[in-house]
Structure formats: C-alpha cells, structure tokens
Design an enzyme around this catalytic site. Structure first.
Site, PDB file in Angstrom:
ATOM      1  N   ARG A  65       0.855  -1.200   0.000  1.00 16.58           N
ATOM      2  CA  ARG A  65       0.000   0.000   0.000  1.00 16.58           C
ATOM      3  C   ARG A  65       0.886   1.243   0.000  1.00 16.58           C
ATOM      4  NH1 ARG A  65      -1.326   1.718   4.556  1.00 16.58           N
ATOM      5  NH2 ARG A  65      -2.148  -0.196   5.445  1.00 16.58           N
ATOM      6  N   TYR A 110     -16.137  18.014 -15.121  1.00 18.36           N
ATOM      7  CA  TYR A 110     -16.597  16.608 -15.168  1.00 18.36           C
ATOM      8  C   TYR A 110     -17.590  16.334 -14.019  1.00 18.36           C
ATOM      9  CZ  TYR A 110     -16.363  11.597 -14.253  1.00 18.36           C
ATOM     10  OH  TYR A 110     -16.689  10.292 -13.976  1.00 18.36           O
ATOM     11  N   ASP A 126      -7.118  19.147 -14.916  1.00 19.01           N
ATOM     12  CA  ASP A 126      -7.429  17.769 -15.286  1.00 19.01           C
ATOM     13  C   ASP A 126      -7.034  17.635 -16.761  1.00 19.01           C
ATOM     14  OD1 ASP A 126      -8.670  15.439 -16.202  1.00 19.01           O
ATOM     15  OD2 ASP A 126     -10.299  15.597 -14.747  1.00 19.01           O
ATOM     16  N   LYS A 153      -8.414   6.456 -19.181  1.00 15.63           N
ATOM     17  CA  LYS A 153      -8.723   6.872 -20.544  1.00 15.63           C
ATOM     18  C   LYS A 153      -7.500   6.683 -21.459  1.00 15.63           C
ATOM     19  CE  LYS A 153     -12.687   7.862 -18.704  1.00 15.63           C
ATOM     20  NZ  LYS A 153     -12.595   8.537 -17.468  1.00 15.63           N
TER      21      LYS A 153
HETATM   22  C1  LIG Z   1     -12.178  14.429 -17.337  1.00 18.46           C
HETATM   23  C2  LIG Z   1     -12.335  13.330 -16.328  1.00 18.46           C
HETATM   24  N1  LIG Z   1     -11.715  13.440 -15.144  1.00 18.46           N
HETATM   25  C3  LIG Z   1     -11.833  12.473 -14.206  1.00 18.46           C
HETATM   26  C4  LIG Z   1     -12.589  11.344 -14.417  1.00 18.46           C
HETATM   27  C5  LIG Z   1     -12.719  10.302 -13.345  1.00 18.46           C
HETATM   28  O1  LIG Z   1     -11.880   9.233 -13.620  1.00 18.46           O
HETATM   29  P1  LIG Z   1     -12.181   7.706 -13.217  1.00 18.46           P
HETATM   30  O2  LIG Z   1     -13.425   7.298 -13.967  1.00 18.46           O
HETATM   31  O3  LIG Z   1     -10.948   7.000 -13.630  1.00 18.46           O
HETATM   32  O4  LIG Z   1     -12.420   7.688 -11.741  1.00 18.46           O
HETATM   33  C6  LIG Z   1     -13.233  11.190 -15.653  1.00 18.46           C
HETATM   34  C7  LIG Z   1     -14.062   9.995 -15.915  1.00 18.46           C
HETATM   35  O5  LIG Z   1     -14.778   9.921 -16.870  1.00 18.46           O
HETATM   36  C8  LIG Z   1     -13.105  12.215 -16.634  1.00 18.46           C
HETATM   37  O6  LIG Z   1     -13.708  12.124 -17.824  1.00 18.46           O
END
Ligand SMILES: Cc1ncc(COP(=O)(O)O)c(C=O)c1O
Length: 394
Positions: free
Chosen positions: A46, A99, A171, A196
């Site tokens: 961890r 998001y 992000d 992604k």
């Molecule tokens: C722009 C963006 N940031 C963060 C996230 C969250 O990521 P995760 O689904 O890996 O928790 C997403 C998920 O779709 C996203 O599109």
C-alpha cells in the site's frame, strides 16, 4: 529525449537481476526485511510497490515534473488532492462544465464538510478575478472539457489564481501529456483519469496526480498511503504497457477526430460540431497556442429528435455505445441519457447541453471506416426524416 522515446525509455531499464526487457509485475503485498525496519525501500505494497513506483516515475517524466502518485481511479486521485488542500472554510472555483464526478465529489462530499464550491465562468477574466478571494484555495479546470470540448486559457487562469494565492489544478485527461503540458503553462497540480488515453485500452480504472513542488505533493503522497486507494501492481503494469504506444495511439485518435469533424461539419443533419480543431470552435485560437494537437474527442448535435439520436447512437457498427473514452475501440455516448442524465433538463439546457448531443471517442480504427459508419447512420436518419413524422410513428 523526445516524448515518444521517453514513453519507452524513461525510467524503464531492463530488469537488473535477469536482463528481462520488460519489468516484471511485483505482485506482492509485503517484502522481506534484513532486520526490523531495514529493507530495500519497500516494506508494504500500500505504501510502495516497485511496479507502481516505475509507473509513477514514467508519468512524472512525461508531464515534465518530479512527483507523481497513482491511485485506484481518477476520482480517488482527485479526492486525494481535495483532501490534501481543502479545509473547512476554504473555497474552490470550478467552471460550470467540470466533469460530473468532480462536481459530485465537491458538492456532495467536500461542501458538506464546510468547503464552498463556486461555479464561475473562468474564461471571463473579470468574473474569475471577482470570484477569487483570500479563502480561495484551489481553481480546478479541465481543458478541453466534457462533452462540448470548450478550451480554457490555462496560462491566464494560472496568472489570476496565483495572484490571489490559489493553486491551479488541471485535469489533463482529454488532452493528455502528448498534446498539452499544463505545468509549462503554470499549473501547480495535474490530475488524470488514467482509465482513458494513458492506459488506452479500456481495460482498467486508474488515476494519477502530478505536482511540480514537493511541498504541494507531500500531503497528497501521504494520503495515497494513509487512505489506501492504490491500484494493483497488475493494473500499473498494464498502464506501463499502454504508455509505450501513447503517442502513436493519440496521434491516430486525433487524426480520426479531425476526419470525423470535417465530415460532420456542414452536414444537413448536423446542427453543430464541437471540435477544437475547427476554426469555428470558440476555443480554436487558444487551443492552437496551448496545445500541440486538438485531441481525440468530437461531439455534435444532431438535427433530429431525442428518439432519433437514441436510434443513431444505438446502431453504429464501429462505435460501441458506452461511457468512457480514450480506448483503441471507438465509443459513442448520448450525454443527456447517459453521462449527464443526473443533471436536471433545465440545467443541461443552461449549460448548452442539447438532448441531441452525441459524444464520440474515436478509437484507433481506420478513419475511412469510422467516417463511413457515421455518414451511414446519418443517411438512414435522413431516410426516416424524409418519410415524415406521421409515417415514422407507424
Ligand atoms: C475528465 C475526467 N476526469 C476524471 C474522471 C474520473 O476518472 P475515473 O473514472 O478513472 O475515476 C473522468 C471519468 O470519466 C473524466 O472524464
């Protein structure tokens, strides 16, 4: 070393013990110690794991900083940043189109703990300056955004936020480190949904936080161990594998997105195309300045009904109907019925999210097949439209 070379060589020597070209998966929970507290830097997985440490080193290198921590999901990564940097009474500024999961985390988890979430059009310098105050701890942005692919001027936002003593979190999931380097534009923290493009094959859930300054990073790193939302060694290994083709893949995604945007733009059954590479896109000029490519995502509004949109997204040959994005296999999504369904209709309308908006995540297939699939769907829609609503109802 150029970016593509770094994805393959940075922090990725052959394994010293055996010469194995590819690093093994250190699938272990714990490590033998020579004496109590005497070990080789690893005591419990961890806290630290060699496969994870290798991935963190590569991600940091690709984003041009020294510090990275990976998490079991993008949202776990975001949670660590927020927990590290928000205290009761603090304020965070987000744009209206952040998001949905970030919005939920802020408003349902951190707001009840005494933090204030301010939704501000950060593209408007006066509005941002007016919202920033001594309690503002973080300005949190995405660029391009989901699903309309709006582009924010990261350098301008960083300048305003820093003048007010706030940190800027970017992000970078949609752009990826291939097309956008937020630290060079002034960002303090970068987060990724590694799920992604970075991992790239729609086969895992993972997140990452990167920071330039140790003082900014340390409390986040502490929470990685203290709250324990760490990814498995196997998932870290899969991401290391995916990263080796990151640039190749993302260039193909972008080529496909550009071909699709060009084919849809001006089509009689398409009301509007959202793609930062189109000169008509409101963020085009900023995207040209701060990105080295326009990314792999395209959204568009069908000139039809919600039912026709549903039929269109459900019957594509190569675009699989599903949430998520950034994988080698193309995905299609109907935001008002899927990713953004939890937002009330009037709020969706205020955000400019039409109920006939379609979001595409073109994969790495050949552009001809993807374009043909979409044009075929539009042609069928055109036949139905030509029949007229009364006969369509039969
Ligand atoms: C722009 C963006 N940031 C963060 C996230 C969250 O990521 P995760 O689904 O890996 O928790 C997403 C998920 O779709 C996203 O599109």
């Amino acid at each position: 070393m150029e970016f593509a070379t770094r994805t393959i060589h940075a922090s990725q020597p052959s394994e010293p013990e055996t010469g194995s070209l590819v690093a093994p998966i250190f699938q272990t929970s714990t490590y033998e110690q020579d004496a109590p507290g005497v070990h080789q830097g690893f005591d419990y997985s961890r806290t630290n794991n060699p496969t994870r440490a290798r991935l963190e080193a590569v991600l940091a290198d690709l984003e041009g900083v020294a510090h990275a921590a990976v998490f079991a999901s993008g949202l776990a990564a975001e949670n660590a940043v927020l927990q590290a940097w928000l205290k009761p009474g603090d304020e965070v500024i987000i744009p209206p189109d952040v998001y949905g999961g970030t919005y939920r985390l802020l408003t349902r988890v951190f707001q009840p703990l005494g933090c204030t979430v301010r939704q501000v059009n950060v593209a408007n310098r006066e509005a941002l300056a007016a919202a920033l105050n001594q309690r503002t701890r973080l300005v949190w942005i995405e660029s391009p955004t989901n699903p309309r692919l709006l582009v924010y001027d990261i350098a301008a936002i960083c300048e305003a936020a820093h003048a007010a003593g706030a940190l800027v979190v970017v992000d970078n999931t949609f752009a990826t480190s291939v097309f956008q380097q937020p630290f060079a534009l002034g960002a303090d923290i970068v987060v990724h949904s590694v799920t992604k493009y970075l991992s790239g094959h729609s086969d895992l859930i993972q997140g990452a936080v990167l920071a330039r300054d140790l003082a900014v990073f340390e409390p986040i790193k502490f929470l990685q161990n203290a709250t324990g939302a760490v990814p498995s060694p196997f998932d870290c290994w899969l991401t290391l594998r995916g990263l080796k083709t990151l640039e190749l893949r993302v260039l193909r995604h972008a080529e496909n997105a550009a071909a699709i945007a060009a084919a849809l733009d001006g089509h009689p059954l398409v009301r509007r195309v959202y793609y930062p590479g189109l000169a008509s896109h409101p963020g085009h000029a900023v995207a040209r300045l701060q990105m080295t490519g326009f990314g792999g995502m395209v959204s568009f509004e069908l000139d039809g009904t919600v039912d026709e949109t549903t039929a269109f997204v459900s019957s594509r040959r190569f675009f699989v109907l599903g949430e998520s994005l950034g994988g080698v296999k193309s995905l299609i999504c109907h935001p008002s019925r899927m990713t953004h369904a939890s937002i009330p209709a009037n709020e969706r309308a205020a955000l400019g999210l039409s109920d006939t908006l379609v979001r595409l995540s073109p994969g790495c297939e050949h552009p001809k097949d993807l374009v043909a699939d979409l044009l075929d769907g539009l042609a069928r829609l055109g036949e139905r439209v030509a029949v007229g609503p009364a006969e369509r109802a039969l």
